[in-house]
Structures are given as structure tokens and as C-alpha cells.
Motif scaffolding. Structure first.
Motif, PDB file in Angstrom:
ATOM      1  N   LEU A 124       0.835  -1.207   0.000  1.00 11.64           N
ATOM      2  CA  LEU A 124       0.000   0.000   0.000  1.00 11.64           C
ATOM      3  C   LEU A 124       0.869   1.257   0.000  1.00 11.64           C
ATOM      4  O   LEU A 124       1.737   1.420   0.856  1.00 11.64           O
ATOM      5  CB  LEU A 124      -0.920   0.004   1.225  1.00 11.64           C
ATOM      6  CG  LEU A 124      -1.847   1.216   1.332  1.00 11.64           C
ATOM      7  CD1 LEU A 124      -2.817   1.274   0.154  1.00 11.64           C
ATOM      8  CD2 LEU A 124      -2.618   1.191   2.652  1.00 11.64           C
ATOM      9  N   VAL A 126       0.638   5.221   0.474  1.00 12.97           N
ATOM     10  CA  VAL A 126      -0.253   6.253   1.004  1.00 12.97           C
ATOM     11  C   VAL A 126       0.306   7.627   0.645  1.00 12.97           C
ATOM     12  O   VAL A 126       1.389   8.005   1.096  1.00 12.97           O
ATOM     13  CB  VAL A 126      -0.400   6.131   2.540  1.00 12.97           C
ATOM     14  CG1 VAL A 126      -1.322   7.240   3.068  1.00 12.97           C
ATOM     15  CG2 VAL A 126      -0.943   4.764   2.920  1.00 12.97           C
ATOM     16  N   CYS A 160       1.412  -2.477  -6.523  1.00 14.18           N
ATOM     17  CA  CYS A 160       0.887  -1.746  -5.363  1.00 14.18           C
ATOM     18  C   CYS A 160      -0.541  -1.236  -5.599  1.00 14.18           C
ATOM     19  O   CYS A 160      -1.060  -1.249  -6.711  1.00 14.18           O
ATOM     20  CB  CYS A 160       1.808  -0.575  -5.016  1.00 14.18           C
ATOM     21  SG  CYS A 160       1.876   0.720  -6.273  1.00 14.18           S
ATOM     22  N   VAL A 161      -1.159  -0.797  -4.511  1.00 11.31           N
ATOM     23  CA  VAL A 161      -2.379   0.008  -4.546  1.00 11.31           C
ATOM     24  C   VAL A 161      -1.989   1.401  -4.045  1.00 11.31           C
ATOM     25  O   VAL A 161      -1.306   1.518  -3.024  1.00 11.31           O
ATOM     26  CB  VAL A 161      -3.482  -0.611  -3.660  1.00 11.31           C
ATOM     27  CG1 VAL A 161      -4.659   0.355  -3.495  1.00 11.31           C
ATOM     28  CG2 VAL A 161      -3.953  -1.937  -4.245  1.00 11.31           C
ATOM     29  N   ALA A 163      -3.113   4.947  -2.566  1.00 11.52           N
ATOM     30  CA  ALA A 163      -4.237   5.531  -1.840  1.00 11.52           C
ATOM     31  C   ALA A 163      -4.031   7.019  -1.589  1.00 11.52           C
ATOM     32  O   ALA A 163      -2.927   7.456  -1.240  1.00 11.52           O
ATOM     33  CB  ALA A 163      -4.437   4.815  -0.504  1.00 11.52           C
ATOM     34  N   ALA A 210      -7.163   4.137  -4.449  1.00 13.69           N
ATOM     35  CA  ALA A 210      -8.113   4.209  -3.338  1.00 13.69           C
ATOM     36  C   ALA A 210      -8.230   5.648  -2.874  1.00 13.69           C
ATOM     37  O   ALA A 210      -7.251   6.408  -2.926  1.00 13.69           O
ATOM     38  CB  ALA A 210      -7.637   3.328  -2.185  1.00 13.69           C
ATOM     39  N   LEU A 244      -6.525   5.696   6.945  1.00 14.97           N
ATOM     40  CA  LEU A 244      -5.213   5.726   6.285  1.00 14.97           C
ATOM     41  C   LEU A 244      -4.190   6.472   7.131  1.00 14.97           C
ATOM     42  O   LEU A 244      -2.980   6.207   7.040  1.00 14.97           O
ATOM     43  CB  LEU A 244      -5.315   6.402   4.915  1.00 14.97           C
ATOM     44  CG  LEU A 244      -6.055   5.662   3.802  1.00 14.97           C
ATOM     45  CD1 LEU A 244      -6.171   6.555   2.570  1.00 14.97           C
ATOM     46  CD2 LEU A 244      -5.342   4.351   3.441  1.00 14.97           C
ATOM     47  N   SER A 250       4.731   4.157   3.288  1.00 15.30           N
ATOM     48  CA  SER A 250       5.190   2.965   2.557  1.00 15.30           C
ATOM     49  C   SER A 250       5.389   1.821   3.544  1.00 15.30           C
ATOM     50  O   SER A 250       5.681   2.054   4.721  1.00 15.30           O
ATOM     51  CB  SER A 250       6.525   3.303   1.869  1.00 15.30           C
ATOM     52  OG  SER A 250       7.065   2.163   1.263  1.00 15.30           O
ATOM     53  N   THR A 253       0.898  -3.668   4.017  1.00 20.92           N
ATOM     54  CA  THR A 253       0.278  -4.565   3.033  1.00 20.92           C
ATOM     55  C   THR A 253      -1.248  -4.465   3.150  1.00 20.92           C
ATOM     56  O   THR A 253      -1.798  -4.605   4.240  1.00 20.92           O
ATOM     57  CB  THR A 253       0.705  -6.022   3.275  1.00 20.92           C
ATOM     58  OG1 THR A 253       2.125  -6.116   3.157  1.00 20.92           O
ATOM     59  CG2 THR A 253       0.052  -6.964   2.263  1.00 20.92           C
ATOM     60  N   LEU A 254      -1.890  -4.224   2.016  1.00 19.80           N
ATOM     61  CA  LEU A 254      -3.345  -4.112   1.977  1.00 19.80           C
ATOM     62  C   LEU A 254      -3.960  -5.485   1.687  1.00 19.80           C
ATOM     63  O   LEU A 254      -3.483  -6.208   0.808  1.00 19.80           O
ATOM     64  CB  LEU A 254      -3.719  -3.141   0.849  1.00 19.80           C
ATOM     65  CG  LEU A 254      -5.154  -2.651   0.784  1.00 19.80           C
ATOM     66  CD1 LEU A 254      -5.428  -1.679   1.924  1.00 19.80           C
ATOM     67  CD2 LEU A 254      -5.424  -1.970  -0.555  1.00 19.80           C
ATOM     68  N   ALA A 273      -5.164  -3.343   6.667  1.00 17.30           N
ATOM     69  CA  ALA A 273      -3.752  -3.117   6.354  1.00 17.30           C
ATOM     70  C   ALA A 273      -2.924  -3.812   7.422  1.00 17.30           C
ATOM     71  O   ALA A 273      -3.242  -3.741   8.615  1.00 17.30           O
ATOM     72  CB  ALA A 273      -3.434  -1.629   6.324  1.00 17.30           C
TER      73      ALA A 273
END
Lengths: 275, 275
Positions: A124, A126, A160-161, A163, A210, A244, A250, A253-254, A273
Motif C-alpha cells: 500500500l 499512502v 501496489c495500490v 491511496a 483508493a 489511512l 510505505s 500490506t493491503l 492493512a
């Protein structure tokens, strides 16, 4: 904006928007190209020590994009009368902390049930835009915000995702979550800028984007530009993600507990997460 | 059995069953007492390398305990007409791979939204009773099956979820999943024996039990004995879990994407195992 107005506005803008993208150089994306190496399942090498819940509690008065109630409870059995409790729920797929599957904005894209399991587990990223969103409800996550993240944290992790942390989760229980303007129809909340979405699409391994708001597009968007670019590409989105701010930029894990509902274009999800 | 018949049968049997438990010695439980040490989040020490999906795809014809359809789709917007797809769903909470929250069988137990996040992540114990279930659809997971597992694998891990692998998941697309008997009302599929549930309740850290069938209780149960003992104790259950046969007896970590729906007594969940 009522359902009908939204639909008509989207129709009117789609052809123009699509023509723009066909001509776009998308140069910003080049910096985010992924490698071809297989990605590990978890961002960590050791087993995670902590779980964070990124899910808002869903209820009948949860704020919705269209403004109308989208969750309805119907109690079918009660403990007092029947010795057990059981409810039936009527729920709009796009309510609460939820997934947008490719099928939401395409004729024949993947439904939420068809998303591969490996796409539901991801490192994930952010990206914190709280500072600019605090002063400007119409703030967008731009390619420059992505560049600032990579400058501080290195390349985007493979698979990755990404967000957007705008701080809007703090407003979920108030009218500011929708933040209807003085015209009584335009909403004002942050979202991804279309150029940021396009840049991330150039990194082929980014699985999803996200947002902690009601829409991948910012509230005043007239055309769902990000929806129309991102979802038909086969990737998915997450809207109204919570909490979040508890996570590092960094390293988390999502895990996305997306509903495995045949033909669904999305749906409320339980999202964790692991840190 | 119709809804009304089930309710009346349960009512008729509850007082008898409760009296039985008040007098039970529960001696079998003593072997499974948990330690007081804090449990790690994951069963592994290194980050997991593989994810298994323990969720059946849910759809309108998914088999149900009561036999009636419990999932209904209502398309509200279509891509051809509106430029996006969106559905509303009407769903009975206890459908597909799903959670039974304590509130399902108690007046004021925890709803599915109130289950603590740490209860949704747990070491998974898989107890394989496929051999006896193959010959006997009325087979139950007994204290002896738990003892056989501990003999082969050591003590139950602290904070675990204990799952019954009966092999019934292979029947999910056929009438054998419900397996209605010749009387046209009694179902025949495996479940937890009440004495096994009681034994596991003596191990205070066991978070949940899971079955690959339609009910924690075996199909011919007249009284939901396991439901009535296990759920009011504050623990939860998982029904119609899939794909247990892909997992080791010990060593996997379960992550339960339970719906975070206020006042819900359970609901379809996305469930992963990490190996």
C-alpha cells in the motif's frame, strides 16, 4: 445532483474526454514503469505484527454519492419471538467503504467476483495530500504528489495500490463528507486528478487506486473522468477507505475483503492493512 | 424444513438442551486450555508467500439452509443506457460463505460489526473428517477428532479458528449440499458435535469455528445445539467456507473479511488463508 442529472452530464462529457486521452502524451507515466520481476505477496519480509481496519462501519444513514439512502434493513426473525435474529438487507453496491470493479464503468469488464485474489493483496502506497485539502475541498492528487512520494520513498512497489489520504475520513459523520456547495448540486471533496490516474496506468503493475472520499474523481467532477479512464483499463478502485492516517507512507500490506458476488460491479468490502 | 417448522422445532428443543448443558461435566475441554501469553498476529514468523481464497462465489442460486432463494439482483443503471453499471442487492445475512455473529443466536450479543479486528485474524486449525463423512452424511466432528488433531499437530494454537473439513464444498453446485432426505424435510450434511463445541469453549482463546457445510450443526440437528451453545458465548462461526482441502492441518493464517454492517447478525464474507 440527482441520478438523472449525473447520467446526462456524464454522457455529454464522455466523447470529449475520450478524444483528449487519445491525444495525450502521458509523459508523466514514464517515471513509474514497473519491473517484470514477480512481486512478493506481502510488503514485509517478516510476518506483520499489527492489523489496522480501513473500513468505516456501514449503516442506514451512511453518506452516499447520490445523497439518497442506500442501505435498508429488514428484520425477518427476532430472538424474542423466534429464538434467533436474522435480517435481510437491501444494499446499493457502491455504499460505504467499497470496491469499484471494472464492470462499474465498462460494458463487459470484470465483476468484483472476477478480480483475481492476487489483486486483492498488495503493497500500500499512502499519498498524503491533507495539507492542501485542508484549505481546498476541491484539491486533487496530481502527478506532482506522486513524484513527491517517490522522491521520499523510492519507486512505487510492484503491484501496489495507491491511496489518497485527504483527511476526509474525519468528516464521515457530518455533511462535510458530501460537502454540497451553495448551488445545492455540486459536491466538493478531493479525488485523483485524471493526469495522476493516467500516470499510474502507465505503471502496468499498479492494481488499484483508493480514496478516503465518496469518489475516485473529485466531488465537482462533471464527467467521472478518472472512473472512465481507470476502470475500463481492468483495474479496480476503492472508495471511502478509512483510517489511512494510521499507516506509514510505505511498507504496509493491503488485504481487500471484496465481496465475491457474481455479476456485481463492486460492493462494500472489509479492508485491512498489515504493518 | 420450512421457516416456521424450523422455528417451532428449535423452540420445542431449547429448554431440554439447555438443561443438559447445565449438568454437563465438560471434562473433554480440559485438554485444550489456552495459555495466557499474547498470541502473534500471524501463524508464521516470515511473511506468507501464498494466499488461498476460502470463499465460494455467491449468486442468486447459491444453496441455502431454508431452501429458498436468498440473493436477489436489481440492476439500477446499465452501461448501454447510462454509461455505467450499478446494481442493488437484496441479501439474507446467512447466505454463501458467511459469518454467524453472536447476535444471531442471542438477545444482545455482538453484531458482526462489533467483532474485534483481532478476532478476524487467527491461526487456522483444519480438522479433516472427510473419511468418515464420505460414508456418512450425518458425520459430526467430535472431541475424538480434536484429540487426533492435537496428537498429530500439538496443542491448539492460542487464538485459533477451528475448521471442519468434511469435503462438502465439492457438492456446492449440486443438491447434495443440502442433501434433503426421503422425508422431504430433514437435511443430511456434517457439522460440529455439541460436545466438540463445548470442548472448544473450554479453551478460552478459540475465536471461532468454521464448517464447509450450510450449518455449524449437522444437517439433521433438530435444535441448533451448537449455534445455541457457541454463539451466545461471544464467539462467532463461519459457514460454507471453501477450499479448506488446499491448506495444511496447521500453520495457515486466516483473515476473515467480515462485513462491517451495523446491527447485522452476520453476513457474506471474503475469507483468505495465508500460507
Amino acid at each position: 445532483m440527482c441520478h438523472h442529472c449525473v447520467v446526462e452530464t456524464v454522457k455529454a462529457n464522455m466523447l470529449t474526454r475520450r478524444a483528449f486521452f487519445r491525444g495525450s502524451a502521458l509523459a508523466a507515466g514514464a517515471a513509474f514503469a514497473a519491473t517484470a520481476l514477480p512481486a512478493p505477496l506481502f510488503a514485509q519480509t517478516s510476518a506483520p505484527q499489527k492489523a489496522e481496519d480501513l473500513t468505516h462501519e456501514l449503516h442506514e444513514k451512511f453518506p452516499t454519492f447520490f445523497g439518497d439512502q442506500q442501505v435498508f434493513k429488514d428484520q425477518k426473525f427476532s430472538f424474542a419471538k423466534d429464538t434467533f435474529n436474522l435480517n435481510e438487507w437491501r444494499i446499493n453496491e457502491h455504499t460505504g467503504t467499497h470496491i469499484d470493479a471494472p464492470l462499474h464503468f465498462s460494458a463487459d469488464g470484470r465483476s468484483v467476483a472476477e478480480l483475481p485474489v492476487q489483486d486483492l493483496i498488495a503493497p500500500l502506497v499512502v499519498i498524503d495530500i491533507r495539507e492542501k485539502a485542508q484549505d481546498n475541498a476541491d484539491a486533487q492528487l496530481t502527478p506532482d504528489d506522486i513524484k513527491a512520494w517517490t522522491k521520499a520513498n523510492g519507486d512505487l512497489p510492484q503491484g501496489c495500490v495507491v491511496a489518497m489520504l485527504s483527511g476526509w475520513g474525519a468528516h464521515v459523520a457530518t455533511d462535510k463528507f458530501r460537502n454540497l456547495g451553495e448551488d445545492g448540486k455540486t459536491m466538493h471533496f478531493p479525488g485523483f486528478h485524471i493526469e495522476a490516474a493516467q500516470a499510474l496506468m502507465e505503471a502496468p503493475s499498479v492494481k488499484a487506486i483508493a480514496v478516503d472520499t465518496l469518489s475516485l474523481d473529485f466531488g465537482q467532477s462533471p464527467d467521472f473522468a478518472v472512473h472512465n479512464a481507470w476502470l475500463p483499463s481492468g483495474r479496480y478502485g476503492i472508495e471511502a477507505i478509512a483510517n489511512l492516517e494510521s499507516l506509514p507512507a510505505s511498507g504496509a500490506t493491503l488485504v481487500v475483503g471484496a465481496p465475491k458476488l457474481r455479476e456485481a460491479t463492486g460492493g462494500p468490502a472489509r479492508i485491512f492493512a498489515f504493518v
